[in-house]
Design a protein around this motif. Sequence first.
Motif: not given
Length: 1152
Positions: A264-266, A270-271, A852-858
């Motif tokens: 389950m990936l985060p 949305v840009l 950058r925030q999306h890579e930490v949750a992944l």
Amino acid sequence: MSTLERSKAYDAKLHPHQLGDRTDERINSPTPHQAPQRERVSLSTRPRQRSSRGNSPDGQRPNSWGNAGKAAKAATWRERIRPDVNMGVPTLLMLLEPDVVWQHAAAYHGHARHTHGRAAEAAACQGIFFDGHDQMAKLSHGVYEGSYWQLLGDLEEIEAMLSRMTQAPSLLEEPELQLPPELDLPKWEQFKPELVPLPEAPAAPAAPTLPPFVEPDLPDTVQLAPPELLAVPPLPPAWKEVVAPVFVPPPAPQQERLQLPELMLPPAPVLKEPAKPPPANPAKHGHDWSGKRPFTVPAPSYVAPQLPPAPEEVLPESQQQALEQLREAWQQVQAAPIEAAGTPHVWLDFKAPFADPPPVFVPKKPEPGPEPQLVLPTDLQEAPLYQPPVPQPMPDFVEPPMVLPKWAAPCEPLPVGFLRGTAPVLIMDVSGTMHPARRGQFLRVKKCVCQLLEPEGELATAGTAFDVLAFSGACWSFSAAWAGKQALLASAMQEHLTEAQSWVQNWPEAVGNTRLLTALITAQQYTFTGSSGADGSSIDCYYLFSDGLADDAAACLEWVRQQEEAGQPLRPVHTVGFFPRNGCPSGERFLSQLAAATGGTFQIYNADLPIPAAAANIVRNATAAAAAGAGGASSSQNAAGAAGGGEAASAAAVGGTRVWDDELGAFVAVDLAKEDAATRDERLWAEQQMTALRLANKRTGRVQTLAAMLNDVRQQHQQQRVLPAMAAHQARLQQLRAAHAAACAAVTRANEMAVRQAMRSHSAAVQQVKSDNDRKVAAAHQAHEDAVWQQQVQQLESAARQVYEQALSRAGEENAKLAQLHEQEVQEKLAGERQHAQMVAEHAAAQAAALRQHEVALAAAKVAHAAAAAAAELHWRQQQEQQEAEHQQQLQEAQQQHAQLVQQVKEQNRLAREAHKQAAEAHRAAAVENRRRLALAEEQQAAAAAQLAADNAAALQQARQDYKMLCQHMQEAHEQHLEAVQQQWLAAKAAAQQRSDEATAAARARYAAAVEAGMQQHEAQCDTLREQHAAQLARVRTRNQEILPQVQVAQLAATELGRVKIFAAHLRRCAAKLQLGVNFLADTPNLDRVVEMSALTDGLKAAFAEVQEPRDYPWPALLQRQQRQQWDSKQPVAALMLDSEAGADGAQQQLG
């Protein structure tokens, strides 16, 4: 002293030192002269320690090996003259040899063909050498290193010496033996008694008629009862084995797939969308946004005014109707109406800003001006008058003359005319007198014999068998060399002729004595040893090819006479003479005598050389005498039998092409160069027919004389040439008459057609005049209408031009306005593009922070998923091991059940196999018993048939024995009657024969006494004449033997003198060339220069014209070395020798 010697002596006395200085200067100078350069090359390739020509002592010259220090003084050509070498006669090559250096420029490189030596020779000497042999008898090159003054002086001396040696006394001719004419002996018919006629043999009585044999009537078959057979039980069907069931294992458990938990990936951030660029609308007032291409109003096109239609062509009345019809047909074909064709259109642009089309200005139609006046032509013609044509005369008929092919007799075949026989032996002279060096015709002899042996030549046409003999001091047979034994060979086989031709062509040279008697004795063996060809043919003539200069001429004639007296006469000898240009009287006389003594013919082979009148008269007289004594040549199937030997020989002696003359009954000379083409064609046809007839006679064995064959060919000419020509002439005459009749009819038709043509021409001329007049009137009307139309066109075009210029001015003003509007819209577009670039930069910065925030949750989600996957995999493996243990227990139980079932099937198969075997044994036993009973019945039948056959044979033998006894009894009675009649006839015949024998014996005694008396008287006269002739012949031979060495020396000197004169003349021409060498005086040849090799080789080629290759020149040193090798080898020669003295005589003549 000659002029050349005086000039040399004067020059040597006047300038003794200048000549030496100039010579050294010329040799050492870089002058590109061929002869000194050649000398320097030959010296420079030798080792330095060896002396050369420059430092050799006076009176010495270097030898062929360049070793002047150890070599003795070289002998000059005068010192080489010896009595045992060429009988003391100097030769041209003997003069040149002392100054020739062999193995030139390659003597010390290992062999004569070295690459460096050849390169040096080719560069400096231009590749000109003597081709000869060195001291080791190997092929090598040589150069001459003497000067012109030395060589020319030596040539003058040797020429004077040879001129003195050519003077010698003449040989005396041997007298002929003149015997008295043959004695006219008494004839046997004068003494022959009248014999008692013998009684005729009685006719044998008819044999008795025997009764026919009748065979007895006998039985031919035996009838017996058939045997009793057992009943055979049926054969059981084939036994089939029951197949055991196949083991089926229990199904394997199905394995469940490993179910791993889902990752389950985060969700991705949305840009916001970036700012949109300003719309790229097209420019309103230009083609693009560059600002350099504003819209422009198109320049108005010039619109031509609508002209009035051109005036139509005014045609004459004769063409107006045809034009109307053509116009109606064209209107039917056209799909569009004629009014729409040719309407002018203007291209308009309906895009903005040109939605409204520009106005089209059409000029107003101008008012017409005054029209020109119509002028009609004044040169109208009048219709012509009718003139009838002149008729053609009728052709004359001239009958062509009839030209028939005339008979042209065939020429005698080459090389010796028609063959006088069917199985000849060709005897070829290869002795020393035939050598070309002694003016012999050896090459012509080989050419003549090879031409006779051609596969399609005279021998193949007329002969059935042949052989070739070659003789000098001994005799050689082609058949003995080719087939291993001396015998005739079949001329029909091409292989025999080809091999014999090659054997003759490859004969090396003519050497040795001329022992003709050896060849005649060898040839006589064909007659008495049973030699025959493949078809049983025996020898019937000989052909001798010689110059007649035999060493044993008198012995040959005496041997021929002895053979004839002994009852073994020689077959006819046809002699063919080969003589030099000035003839040879003694040789011609001997050959004609030999031909006359054997009943043959004599002719002179003169394919290229003419025969002098004196020689021809001698041959003609000798041949006439020979023909009178011999009575002509014998006739054969392909020989000129009716012509006679004497006449044919005389005609052949004078030369030329000969044909048969029917009126004279002989061969006559004819000049083929003067005959026309028709005669040549008829002669060639006759020769082909003659050859075909002779081949047919050869195949069928038919015997015909030459006159009969010519008569047959003449009749064929009449049937195949003359009669078809007459028929062709008649057919041609009929064709010509038919052609004349057709020509007359054609003239009649032509006259009638000319009248009709004249009438048509007159009508056409009248119509033409009318048409011309109509055309001239129509042209005047057309010119008037064209002038009116031209005036209207000029007015319309002037008005249209004014309207076009006004529209062009208004289009220029509109283009300037459009350019200003396009510049304003380009500036507004550039400001909008700068504002859009700033908004795009701000959107890119916000997008980078969200990523950058999306890579930490992944990364955190991936760690939790890995721990859950490891726990699920451990539980799945434990379930798999439990299912595998349960499957193994089920498999063992199934295998035990399958083994029990297989054992039951095997027991059933064993019981069924035993039952099938017992049934098969019962079937086989019954069949064997039945076969035994059938065999016993067949044996009984065969025994009864054999007994019946024996009884029938005994009865038939008894019947035949009774018939034989009856026939034998009747035959014995008939033979007893015949014997009684024969005894009576023999008694009467013996009594008559006894009375005849007594009368014949008495007459023979009287005839023998008369013949003996006449022979004794004739022999006494002949003995006296022979003794006188022998004494005179001994005196002549003694005289000739004394002067023979002088004559031989004179002949050799004359031959060599001719070579020296040819060579000297060529050298004098070469020495007189001013452009060669360095001249000491102006316009004076330098005779002190070394002789050019090109001059020497060309001179030797002219002097030795009969030598084909330069390496075959007879250099004296090489000849002496070869002669010593021949004497040392002492190898036996396989030949047919007459006696032991022939070899010694041949060697003595070869030395001479």
